[in-house]
Scaffold this motif. Structure first.
Motif, short mmCIF file in Angstrom:
data_model
loop_
_atom_site.label_atom_id
_atom_site.label_comp_id
_atom_site.label_asym_id
_atom_site.label_seq_id
_atom_site.Cartn_x
_atom_site.Cartn_y
_atom_site.Cartn_z
N ARG A 27 -41.10 -27.64 32.82
CA ARG A 27 -40.88 -28.79 31.94
C ARG A 27 -39.59 -28.64 31.15
O ARG A 27 -38.87 -29.61 30.92
N CYS A 87 -35.09 -30.89 30.88
CA CYS A 87 -34.06 -31.20 29.89
C CYS A 87 -32.71 -30.75 30.44
O CYS A 87 -32.50 -29.57 30.67
N SER A 139 -41.12 -28.09 21.21
CA SER A 139 -41.93 -28.79 20.20
C SER A 139 -42.08 -30.28 20.54
O SER A 139 -43.14 -30.86 20.35
N VAL A 140 -41.02 -30.89 21.07
CA VAL A 140 -41.12 -32.30 21.48
C VAL A 140 -42.11 -32.43 22.63
O VAL A 140 -42.95 -33.35 22.64
N MET A 141 -42.06 -31.53 23.59
CA MET A 141 -42.99 -31.59 24.73
C MET A 141 -44.41 -31.30 24.30
O MET A 141 -45.36 -31.81 24.89
N TRP A 142 -44.59 -30.47 23.27
CA TRP A 142 -45.92 -30.18 22.79
C TRP A 142 -46.56 -31.41 22.15
O TRP A 142 -47.76 -31.65 22.29
N PHE A 143 -45.74 -32.22 21.46
CA PHE A 143 -46.26 -33.43 20.82
C PHE A 143 -46.57 -34.52 21.83
O PHE A 143 -47.41 -35.37 21.59
N LEU A 144 -45.86 -34.52 22.96
CA LEU A 144 -46.11 -35.54 23.97
C LEU A 144 -47.26 -35.11 24.79
O LEU A 144 -48.09 -35.57 25.28
#
Length: 73
Positions: free
Chosen positions: A41, A45, A68-73
């Motif tokens: 993942r 990017c 952190s962005v992928m964790w929130f998605l």
């Protein structure tokens, strides 16, 4: 051989039709698989895959931000 001397053991699931089945731990494999999926993942990017950052500290910050962005998605 070098990796086994350091204490690591292979953890690959055996095929169903094999006569001899090696030792296999589902919990170790699950953890390894989740880490491999996270790296895949992160490679999505473009900034991380091509490594545009000049210093290691900025690159690490980019990894933290993307993770952190992928964790929130």
């Amino acid at each position: 051989d070098l990796i086994e001397q350091q204490g690591a053991v292979p953890n690959i699931p055996p095929k169903a039709n094999r006569r001899w089945k090696s030792c296999f731990s589902r919990s170790l494999y699950k953890g390894r698989n989740s880490i491999e999926r996270m790296f895949c993942r992160l490679k999505d990017c473009r900034r991380l895959a091509t490594r545009y950052d000049r210093t290691a500290a900025i690159f690490l910050g980019s990894i933290h931000l993307a993770a952190s962005v992928m964790w929130f998605l």
